[in-house]
Design a protein around this motif. Sequence first.
Motif, PDB file in Angstrom:
ATOM      1  N   LYS A   1       0.848  -1.182   0.000  1.00 50.63           N
ATOM      2  CA  LYS A   1       0.000   0.000   0.000  1.00 50.63           C
ATOM      3  C   LYS A   1       0.889   1.239   0.000  1.00 50.63           C
ATOM      4  O   LYS A   1       2.007   1.197   0.503  1.00 50.63           O
ATOM      5  CB  LYS A   1      -0.895  -0.002   1.242  1.00 50.63           C
ATOM      6  N   PRO A   2       0.404   2.337  -0.537  1.00 44.51           N
ATOM      7  CA  PRO A   2       1.229   3.546  -0.534  1.00 44.51           C
ATOM      8  C   PRO A   2       1.452   4.072   0.881  1.00 44.51           C
ATOM      9  O   PRO A   2       0.594   3.927   1.749  1.00 44.51           O
ATOM     10  CB  PRO A   2       0.419   4.535  -1.367  1.00 44.51           C
ATOM     11  N   VAL A   3       2.604   4.644   1.099  1.00 43.24           N
ATOM     12  CA  VAL A   3       2.949   5.202   2.397  1.00 43.24           C
ATOM     13  C   VAL A   3       2.261   6.549   2.542  1.00 43.24           C
ATOM     14  O   VAL A   3       2.372   7.413   1.672  1.00 43.24           O
ATOM     15  CB  VAL A   3       4.471   5.373   2.535  1.00 43.24           C
ATOM     16  N   THR A   4       1.539   6.716   3.632  1.00 47.64           N
ATOM     17  CA  THR A   4       0.848   7.984   3.875  1.00 47.64           C
ATOM     18  C   THR A   4       1.199   8.481   5.265  1.00 47.64           C
ATOM     19  O   THR A   4       1.488   7.709   6.168  1.00 47.64           O
ATOM     20  CB  THR A   4      -0.686   7.805   3.788  1.00 47.64           C
ATOM     21  N   GLY A   5       1.165   9.774   5.424  1.00 47.75           N
ATOM     22  CA  GLY A   5       1.445  10.378   6.726  1.00 47.75           C
ATOM     23  C   GLY A   5       0.155  10.808   7.383  1.00 47.75           C
ATOM     24  O   GLY A   5      -0.888  10.951   6.751  1.00 47.75           O
ATOM     25  N   ALA A   6       0.213  10.996   8.683  1.00 47.86           N
ATOM     26  CA  ALA A   6      -0.951  11.447   9.434  1.00 47.86           C
ATOM     27  C   ALA A   6      -0.605  12.774  10.101  1.00 47.86           C
ATOM     28  O   ALA A   6       0.512  13.287   9.976  1.00 47.86           O
ATOM     29  CB  ALA A   6      -1.336  10.408  10.488  1.00 47.86           C
TER      30      ALA A   6
END
Length: 88
Positions: free
Chosen positions: A46-51
């Motif tokens: 899955k793509p890396v996402t930030g919070a």
Amino acid sequence: MSDDGGLGLLLLGPAGATGLYWMLYRYYRNTDKSHAFERETKVEAKPVTGAEQDRKVDEVKGTQSKRIEDDNVHDYRDRVERIRGDSS
């Protein structure tokens, strides 16, 4: 023709050593029982996402210090937490 028995005995040594080597190689390598992770395991990427919590806090440039401030390298009793089981 009594030399035929001696020749067979001489050939039995290298043949036995080769057989022993092959048997130990197969036993310890398990080449026929290996798990091929790349072929047999499917991993969904899955793509890396930030919070919101992932934000830059501080930046240190050009430091000459050999130690990290407030490290606990020498306080090993503070770093290790003992697991206490129930005595009941």
